[in-house]
Design an enzyme around this catalytic site. Structure first.
Site, PDB file in Angstrom:
ATOM      1  CE  LYS A 166      -4.040  -2.016  -0.063  1.00  0.00           C
ATOM      2  NZ  LYS A 166      -3.758  -3.411  -0.427  1.00  0.00           N
TER       3      LYS A 166
HETATM    4  C1  LIG Z   1      -9.808  -2.699  -1.688  1.00  0.00           C
HETATM    5  C2  LIG Z   1      -9.232  -3.422  -0.510  1.00  0.00           C
HETATM    6  N1  LIG Z   1      -9.974  -3.562   0.600  1.00  0.00           N
HETATM    7  C3  LIG Z   1      -9.494  -4.176   1.697  1.00  0.00           C
HETATM    8  C4  LIG Z   1      -8.223  -4.705   1.714  1.00  0.00           C
HETATM    9  C5  LIG Z   1      -7.744  -5.401   2.945  1.00  0.00           C
HETATM   10  O1  LIG Z   1      -6.638  -4.772   3.490  1.00  0.00           O
HETATM   11  P1  LIG Z   1      -5.752  -5.513   4.596  1.00  0.00           P
HETATM   12  O2  LIG Z   1      -4.819  -6.431   3.859  1.00  0.00           O
HETATM   13  O3  LIG Z   1      -5.010  -4.399   5.281  1.00  0.00           O
HETATM   14  O4  LIG Z   1      -6.663  -6.232   5.486  1.00  0.00           O
HETATM   15  C6  LIG Z   1      -7.410  -4.581   0.599  1.00  0.00           C
HETATM   16  C7  LIG Z   1      -6.055  -5.147   0.613  1.00  0.00           C
HETATM   17  O5  LIG Z   1      -5.439  -5.448  -0.357  1.00  0.00           O
HETATM   18  C8  LIG Z   1      -7.920  -3.925  -0.552  1.00  0.00           C
HETATM   19  O6  LIG Z   1      -7.172  -3.771  -1.642  1.00  0.00           O
END
Ligand SMILES: Cc1ncc(COP(=O)(O)O)c(C=O)c1O
Length: 391
Positions: free
Chosen positions: A191
């Site tokens: 990210k």
């Molecule tokens: C659009 C979206 N929502 C939620 C997530 C979930 O994030 P995390 O990996 O921090 O739980 C991601 C992760 O890639 C994502 O791209």
């Protein structure tokens, strides 16, 4: 015909590799040496820094964006019998977090130009059971928040923004995450700001943000993390059955320094984005739509569209060919109804959401990030051009 890869194997360009500076390394080492590794003062500092960056009323750091989404819904009472509308072009975590509350996810197709949930399709999906809309600012492009907020207001729905791609995103003067009841951010390794694993929630209502902090640490009463501090022991009380979703200080140690570079890194991605746009103008691939006026795109992903009828090469063959040039690429995302679990559980088929289906079957994400040198960017461009000309 030249078959040598654009890059040698030992210089494989890893997709989404984070840029880690000495500042982060020193801060993590300091945490390790301090003996305070778990949730503590650095998490509190990271929350304050994030709150200041976003101009948010509060911030609750958690272990992931998935946890952030889950707890936002739980804290506001979303559960069995409720429906939450989201997009079929997202990571599975958006949908899974809804399922884990006991509510039913409902999909509304995207606008094929913006790749974001289409407010008109959302309107069609609202029923008396709808409790919330979960827009995902795909790739860092703001959703049509005017239309979505109007729908939410009219039907008395909550908005939970999935801002996993959208730390820097703005729309008509408002920052992503501050439109709705909750904004949920990710600090996963690929990210724009990373803590390894990590997430944060900003909430419109301070009381709900406080409840999220309690739910994230077993349901223990406020400031339970201080129980081992040098100010002496304190009793904690469990006030509800919570989760183990807390962020650790060694994660926050990374985030504190990453966040200081958020704008500098955005400028670099903006530069790369423009360079790709220029380089691909004459090619048969689709490139991302220009950001809408009076918005700020976070440039988290640069996605091209490989439509076999125009390029003469299928998307998956394109992915293989680019990888052979030792360039890492991604797919964001196969649409949610392509996955067997959702087909089996909800009876969804990809064809019911044709725009998301097409995007998911054609899209390729190219590397974009502050770690890329100009030479790396030139290699990506060269590899794309060669794959398209050698088809
Ligand atoms: C659009 C979206 N929502 C939620 C997530 C979930 O994030 P995390 O990996 O921090 O739980 C991601 C992760 O890639 C994502 O791209």
């Amino acid at each position: 015909m030249d078959h040598t890869p654009v890059r040698p194997k030992d210089r494989f360009l890893v997709f989404g590799a984070p840029e880690i500076h000495q500042d982060e390394i020193d801060e993590v080492v300091a945490s390790l040496k301090s003996g305070w590794i778990g949730t503590g003062p650095k998490v509190a500092r990271f929350e304050d820094d994030f709150k200041a960056y976003k101009g948010a009323p509060n911030a609750a750091a958690v272990y992931s964006c998935t946890a952030a989404l889950h707890l936002s819904m739980l804290a506001s009472g979303v559960g069995e019998g409720d429906e939450v509308i989201t997009t079929p072009l997202t990571f599975c975590a958006s949908v899974n977090s809804i399922i884990h509350t006991g509510a039913t996810p409902v999909l509304a197709d995207i606008d094929p130009r913006t790749m974001n949930i289409d407010p008109e399709r959302v309107a069609e999906k609202i029923t008396p059971r709808t409790r919330a809309i979960m827009p995902v600012h795909f790739a860092g492009r703001a959703c049509e928040m005017d239309a979505l907020c109007a729908l939410a207001k009219h039907h008395d729905l909550m908005i939970i923004e999935d801002c996993a791609h959208a730390i820097e995103t703005e729309y008509h003067g408002t920052k992503a995450g501050l439109f709705g009841d909750f904004g949920c951010f990710s600090f996963y390794v690929t990210k724009n700001v990373i803590t390894g694993e990590g997430g944060i929630v900003v909430a419109r209502d301070d009381a709900l943000a406080a409840r999220i902090k309690v739910l994230a640490l077993h349901g223990m009463s406020k400031d339970a993390w201080k129980r081992f501090s040098d100010s002496g022991w304190v009793h904690y009380q469990v006030i509800e059955a919570g989760f183990k979703y807390n962020m650790m200080d060694i994660q926050a140690a990374l985030g504190i320094h990453q966040l200081k570079r958020v704008e500098k890194n955005w400028r670099r991605r903006h530069e790369i984005w423009n360079r790709y746009n220029e380089a691909f103008r004459d090619l048969s691939i689709g490139t991302p739509a220009d950001p809408a006026p009076n918005t700020r795109h976070a440039h988290h992903l640069y996605t091209i569209m490989v439509d076999e009828s125009r390029t003469g090469i299928a998307r998956d063959a394109f992915l293989d060919a680019i990888q052979k040039h030792n360039i890492g690429v991604g797919v964001h995302y196969l649409s949610i109804p392509e996955h067997p679990f959702y087909q089996k559980t909800f009876g969804w088929t990809p064809e019911q959401y044709p725009h998301a289906m097409r995007a998911g079957r054609q899209t390729v994400s190219l590397p974009i990030g502050p770690k890329l040198s100009d030479a790396d960017v030139a290699d990506v461009i060269e590899a794309v051009r060669r794959v398209l000309s050698l088809r």
